[in-house]
Write a protein that holds these residues in place. Structure first.
Motif, PDB file in Angstrom:
ATOM      1  N   ARG A 186       6.934  12.734  -1.999  1.00 34.61           N
ATOM      2  CA  ARG A 186       5.952  11.957  -1.243  1.00 34.61           C
ATOM      3  C   ARG A 186       4.724  11.669  -2.094  1.00 34.61           C
ATOM      4  N   LYS A 187       4.312  12.676  -2.879  1.00 33.68           N
ATOM      5  CA  LYS A 187       3.123  12.484  -3.702  1.00 33.68           C
ATOM      6  C   LYS A 187       3.374  11.407  -4.754  1.00 33.68           C
ATOM      7  N   ALA A 188       4.590  11.371  -5.290  1.00 32.21           N
ATOM      8  CA  ALA A 188       4.914  10.329  -6.264  1.00 32.21           C
ATOM      9  C   ALA A 188       4.837   8.961  -5.606  1.00 32.21           C
ATOM     10  N   VAL A 189       5.348   8.866  -4.355  1.00 30.75           N
ATOM     11  CA  VAL A 189       5.284   7.585  -3.638  1.00 30.75           C
ATOM     12  C   VAL A 189       3.828   7.171  -3.432  1.00 30.75           C
ATOM     13  N   LEU A 190       2.966   8.145  -3.120  1.00 33.74           N
ATOM     14  CA  LEU A 190       1.566   7.822  -2.866  1.00 33.74           C
ATOM     15  C   LEU A 190       0.849   7.428  -4.157  1.00 33.74           C
ATOM     16  N   LEU A 191       1.188   8.111  -5.263  1.00 36.28           N
ATOM     17  CA  LEU A 191       0.387   7.906  -6.468  1.00 36.28           C
ATOM     18  C   LEU A 191       0.870   6.722  -7.312  1.00 36.28           C
ATOM     19  N   THR A 192       2.144   6.298  -7.143  1.00 37.43           N
ATOM     20  CA  THR A 192       2.618   5.176  -7.953  1.00 37.43           C
ATOM     21  C   THR A 192       1.783   3.909  -7.749  1.00 37.43           C
ATOM     22  N   PRO A 193       1.552   3.457  -6.495  1.00 37.84           N
ATOM     23  CA  PRO A 193       0.734   2.246  -6.356  1.00 37.84           C
ATOM     24  C   PRO A 193      -0.689   2.433  -6.886  1.00 37.84           C
TER      25      PRO A 193
END
Lengths: 506, 148
Positions: A455-462
């Protein structure tokens, strides 16, 4: 007929409709939402390329000839802004996958999100002033839904203020449009650009121009009409406040730039000095408000207001250089504000706290979040070589050339205070050790479960992509500068716009 | 006729302004309803009040025969009425939810999103929940609980 021109409106409408059909299937809605924004971005890039190569393009809806039907127009400014809308839409759609819980997704988050993008795209593309009002309303009703979605107490409270002040603003806009129609007898913006300067009753038109300034000023959150913004933008989830911060006020600013360069060229000495004064006060009051606040996203809301002031002084100076700076600043501000709101949302979520007095130690515990925040925050503050530096240089240079020394001084002071307010967040939330207060449940965030690595990767990519984008338009400033200059030149001499719209049927 | 309608619009806007300046959410909403009606009437007046034939084209002609009334203001007002109705309905529901959530319709007492002390976090009680904000029930408009 160029179908690409309706792309920024058609694709989000279709996506919203499909998401509505998939009401009970949040997984399908997520896929549709991502695909919708992706397809939107590709089409908008083609549209921009076409406008960049071939100049202004227009299309008449329903094949009614120009001053009677509704016109959709794309010039460099609107094409640039729809590309940015799609870009931020894509970024926020990805962020929302990790940020918006299933409760909100099954009560209509995705349809409302794409309805919002529809309204924004329509407002950027329309060439008809009443149609502009309609797109404003589409955008506003979708944003009402997004603001209230989840029904937390703070959201409802912020929503009440947001809804009431926006309702008043749209009514004022409707009154202004009605009066303009009564005086001139036309609603097509290109036609108005020809009728208004030759009209006999210039006094009435200046009064109407002031009403437009009031209505768009409320939408754009300028001093002294900005109070709805810091009252509400920090209450919804981070994804929602990021898309609001990036796009909604910019639509008001865009409408102001469009109407006051194309239509209300009469009485410019009066209207432009009013815009200039409002711009200076907006940037100073905004940044002073930011310094006083505690909630991170409220600090950012006030900084957002301050940035609107920068764009307005570019318009108020009334020179090509000033407008180019304003357009450059708009692009920079859209990218940076959405990035800041997103990264602040991540920081508040991982720390389970909203206020600066309760946050701390994030640099040690979340170094990646800290680095991303540092890049976008320093970009907002205008530290070279990041993207905020160049438009501020251009705007200060433009105000010096126009001998508006107070404006230049105010811009520099605001830049310094913005740096102060950003370093305040940095040192309190990220740099210092975590304070010894009991961690609070963040009341503004419906927490959809613990934050795993995926989830953190999803949040931080954009956020990372937005940070790279701000680095890119800071380090390679020339392409965006050429775009801004060409858009500004076209705005100052809108002959191509007018002839393209009015001769389209021939 | 235009002059009379213009005066009516002015009175409506004055009433709406008076109501919107109130602290009571319901009065504000009533003010907004009156304001949007004033805007509709204004567009109607701005489109010129005439007594011409309806803008219908007879079957065998290309353009209407003789003078005809301007159809555009009606089209604009129709759009504005539909939008205004939808927004007002939403605002009413939101106000009801606000009353349910905060037990007050006094906008001065609604301080959830804007705490009266902006430079610090809201105080928390022993159970970790936020303590309810001070209401203005005693000094200002009485809340529902105070009245009962």
């Amino acid at each position: 007929m160029n179908w690409l021109l309706v792309w920024p409106i058609l694709i989000p409408v279709l996506t919203a409709a499909l998401c509505l059909l998939a009401w009970n299937a949040p997984g399908l809605q997520r896929t549709l939402s991502f695909l919708g924004t992706f397809v939107l971005l590709i089409g908008d890039l083609y549209l921009f390329a076409g406008v960049w190569e071939g100049g202004v393009q227009s299309v008449q809806m329903g094949e009614w000839p120009a001053p009677y039907g509704i016109t959709i127009v794309a010039d460099t400014l609107s094409a640039t802004l729809v590309v940015l809308t799609a870009l931020i839409g894509l970024g926020v759609a990805v962020f929302a996958l990790g940020d918006i819980g299933v409760e909100r997704e099954t009560t209509g988050f995705h349809p409302l999100f794409h309805a919002l993008l529809t309204g924004v795209g329509g407002a950027f593309m329309t060439g008809d002033i009443f149609n502009l009002y309609v797109w404003f309303e589409v955008m506003v009703i979708a944003s009402f839904g997004l603001m209230a979605l989840g029904c937390e107490r703070a959201q409802i409270d912020g929503g009440v203020k947001y809804v009431i002040l926006n309702l008043i603003a749209t009514t004022v806009l409707l009154v202004a449009i009605g009066l303009l129609y009564g005086v001139t007898g036309t609603l097509n913006m290109a036609d108005l650009a020809q009728v208004v300067p030759q009209h006999a009753e210039q006094g009435r038109l200046i009064v109407i121009a002031a009403l437009f300034l009031l209505a768009f000023g409320m939408k754009a959150a300028v001093f002294p009409l900005y109070f709805w913004l810091p009252a509400s933008y920090h209450t919804p989830p981070a994804a929602v406040s990021a898309i609001f911060a990036a796009l909604l006020t910019k639509v008001g600013v865009y409408a102001m730039i469009r109407t006051f360069t194309l239509i209300f060229t009469v009485g410019q000495a009066y209207t432009y000095s009013a815009i200039l004064a409002v711009g200076v006060l907006t940037m100073l009051i905004g940044v002073l408000g930011a310094i006083a606040q505690n909630d991170v996203r409220r600090v950012l809301s006030f900084n957002l207001v301050s940035g609107i002031g920068f764009i307005l002084i570019g318009l108020g100076l009334g020179t090509v250089l000033g407008l180019a700076g304003a357009i450059y600043y708009t692009v920079h501000h859209i990218v940076v504000m959405s990035g800041l709101f997103l990264v602040a949302g991540v920081a508040q979520r991982v720390a389970h706290a909203q206020g600066l007095d309760a946050l701390g130690g994030l640099y040690r515990s979340q170094p990646l979040v800290a680095v991303l925040f540092f890049i976008v925050a320093m970009s907002l503050a205008g530290v070279p070589p990041l993207s905020g530096f160049w438009p501020k240089v251009i705007l200060v240079q433009a105000s010096l050339e126009a001998e508006a020394y107070i404006v230049a001084a105010a811009a520099l002071v605001t830049g310094l205070l913005t740096l102060y307010s950003m370093s305040k967040i940095w040192s309190l939330a990220f740099w210092r050790a975590k304070p010894e207060v009991a961690p609070q449940a963040a009341p503004g965030i419906l927490d959809p479960g613990p934050l795993g690595a995926g989830r953190k990767a999803v949040l931080l990519t954009p956020v990372a992509l937005l940070a790279v984008l701000t680095l890119a338009i800071g380090l390679f400033a020339q392409p965006l500068l050429s775009i801004s200059e060409r858009a500004a030149v076209a705005l100052m001499a809108p002959d191509a716009y007018i002839t393209t719209v009015l001769d389209e049927e021939g | 006729m235009e002059n009379v309608l213009a005066i009516v619009v002015g009175i409506l806007v004055a009433c709406a302004t008076f109501l919107i300046l109130s602290r009571d959410l319901i009065r504000i909403l009533l003010g907004i309803a009156i304001l949007s009606n004033a805007a509709n009437l204004l567009i109607f007046t701005a489109g010129r009040v005439t007594r011409d034939a309806p803008p219908l084209v007879p079957g065998d002609l290309e353009v209407p025969a003789g003078a005809y009334a301007n159809p555009l203001p009606q089209a604009l007002i129709l759009t504005a009425i539909v939008i205004g109705f939808g927004l007002l309905a939403f605002a009413l529901v939101l106000s009801y939810r606000a009353y349910v959530a905060m037990r007050t319709v006094d906008v001065d007492a609604m301080r959830e999103a804007e705490p009266p002390y902006p430079d610090q976090s809201p105080p928390t009680g022993e159970d970790g929940r936020q303590t309810p904000l001070r209401r203005r029930g005693a000094a200002g408009t009485p809340t529902r609980e105070a009245a009962q």
